[in-house]
Scaffold this active site. Structure first.
Site: not given
Ligand code: ATP
Ligand code: MG
Length: 421
Positions: A132, A56, A58
């Site tokens: 994170d 996805d 963001d």
């Molecule tokens: P994926 O979508 O592939 O599982 P992702 O890293 O994109 O991995 P998301 O949950 O979509 O995960 O979150 C998007 C972004 O938001 C992350 O890349 C990170 O920068 C931030 N993020 C998400 N969760 C947290 C958290 N618990 N603490 C800090 N930052 C976060």
């Molecule tokens: Mg994501």
């Protein structure tokens, strides 16, 4: 003019517009056109840089949720801890968040350091710091095709290492789910968890007890339904996290090697299904993980005087209730789990009308798959599993032939009313 060090120009990175979905590009362009800064961030940028297909996209911007909402008719503001805007393009949802500050006096923190509410807007630098891992804090700017890297994420990506931004222990205390994210992302992307980022995890695993069970269900889905469940299970065990998610499962693993191989077979099978684009129901693996706990409890109830069936069905409710304290299981899935389990009692009873009600049950396929996997580690079940494998694909005549006793009874019953006519 020389660019600042954290801005990497287009010819020095591999993010290209062709890797980004049209909808995400549309959102970036429209925000830019309205005069706002807007960046692709998080998993989208990270995965492209790793040569993978992002799941996805963001986006983050200096526009407020209300300003974003005003630009897109197909959008809605959603807010849990932090207000976000979801922009809908058919089935695709683009998530847009306003730059968020991290260490602000407005942040409400509990005594133990966990962030309760942090609805504070900030600058892009602040936004990067509250993310994170360094590799999740890379921003792609479609205006000049540059990547902004405020936390040395590109170096870590090159080293294929996952590193927490800031002090790992503090960041895990703020949000213990980050421990699960560390293990999940490292497993999913084949990265090493950097030493300081890794060290506190097993020590702080207990903090997961504070996380609402509903949030952990979402994490469970991300961990086990992304195609690397087998490796995920092992990693959770290694880092002492499994016992915080599925305590009853963890407790029985060592004493029951056949249970462990059943789980492994189910995970392997799920990973294969995902790799070949088959559907997977989140309920199935939970039914697998809780199978031995269910049997153990049923056995205990039996020794207290309950009948076998009674004990089994009572145990289903108790086992699910106990698990739900850790990971909540939405009703639509707990119903599936109950069905899969209940059919395990019915599948061995191959006589009478029951055979047809089992075969026509909406959960037959899942229950049958479950039985086949059990049979892999329990040879006494092979005959039953093979019987069902053959029976379900047989034509009517063959099926009747497989049910000799049943056929005799049926013929008798049918003849009576006919004779009366
Ligand atoms: P994926 O979508 O592939 O599982 P992702 O890293 O994109 O991995 P998301 O949950 O979509 O995960 O979150 C998007 C972004 O938001 C992350 O890349 C990170 O920068 C931030 N993020 C998400 N969760 C947290 C958290 N618990 N603490 C800090 N930052 C976060
Ligand atoms: Mg994501």
């Amino acid at each position: 003019m020389k660019q600042p060090d954290h801005i990497i120009p287009r010819d020095q990175h591999t993010v290209s517009r062709k890797d980004i979905s049209d909808s995400a590009l549309k959102v970036l362009y429209r925000l830019n056109k309205a005069g706002y800064d807007a960046f692709l961030v998080g998993g989208g940028v990270r995965d492209i840089l790793l040569g993978l297909n992002p799941k996805d996209f963001d986006i983050t911007t200096n526009a407020t949720p209300e300003q974003i909402r005003a630009l897109f008719r197909n959008s809605r503001i959603i807010g849990r801890r932090f207000k976000l805007v979801h922009i809908m393009f058919g089935r695709e949802v683009i998530e847009v968040a306003t730059f968020r500050a991290h260490c602000d006096s407005n942040i409400q923190q509990a005594k133990d350091g966990m962030i309760l509410r942090d609805n504070v807007y900030g600058t892009i630098e602040e936004d990067a710091e509250r993310r994170d891992f360094t590799i999740n804090a890379l921003y792609y700017n479609v205006r000049d095709f540059s990547v902004h890297d405020y936390c040395n994420g590109l170096t870590d990506l090159r080293k294929r290492q996952l590193r927490m931004i800031g002090d790992p222990e503090t960041r895990y205390k703020e949000d213990p789910v980050r421990m699960l994210r560390a293990v999940r992302l490292a497993t999913k992307l084949g990265l090493t968890i950097e030493e300081k980022t890794l060290e506190p995890i097993s020590r702080l695993a207990h903090l997961l007890e504070q996380i609402p069970a509903a949030r952990l269900f979402e994490e469970y889905r991300k961990m086990f339904l992304a195609g690397k469940g087998e490796a995920m299970f092992e990693a959770l065990q290694t880092h002492g996290l499994l016992s915080k998610l599925f305590p009853a499962t963890e407790q029985l693993l060592a004493a029951h090697p056949d249970f462990e191989s059943f789980i492994q077979a189910a995970l392997e099978n799920t990973d294969k299904r995902i790799a070949s684009d088959n559907t997977v129901n989140p309920a199935f693996l939970i039914a697998v993980f809780l199978w031995q706990p269910l049997l153990e409890r049923a056995h205990q109830l039996e020794t207290k005087g309950h009948s076998y069936n009674d004990a089994f069905f009572k145990s289903m409710g108790l086992t699910l209730a106990e698990q739900s304290q850790f990971i909540s299981i939405p009703k639509r899935y707990s119903l599936v789990i109950r069905d899969i389990w209940a059919q395990q009692i019915r599948l061995p009873q191959r006589h009478g009308k029951k055979v047809w009600s089992v075969l026509n049950h909406p959960r037959f396929r899942a229950a049958y798959d479950f039985l086949v996997l059990r049979a892999e580690s329990d040879p006494s079940l092979r005959e039953i599993a093979d019987w069902w494998t053959k029976f379900q694909d047989a034509d009517k005549a063959e099926q009747q032939a497989m049910l000799p006793k049943n056929r005799r009874r049926k013929v008798k019953r049918r003849r009576k009313p006919k004779n009366k006519d």
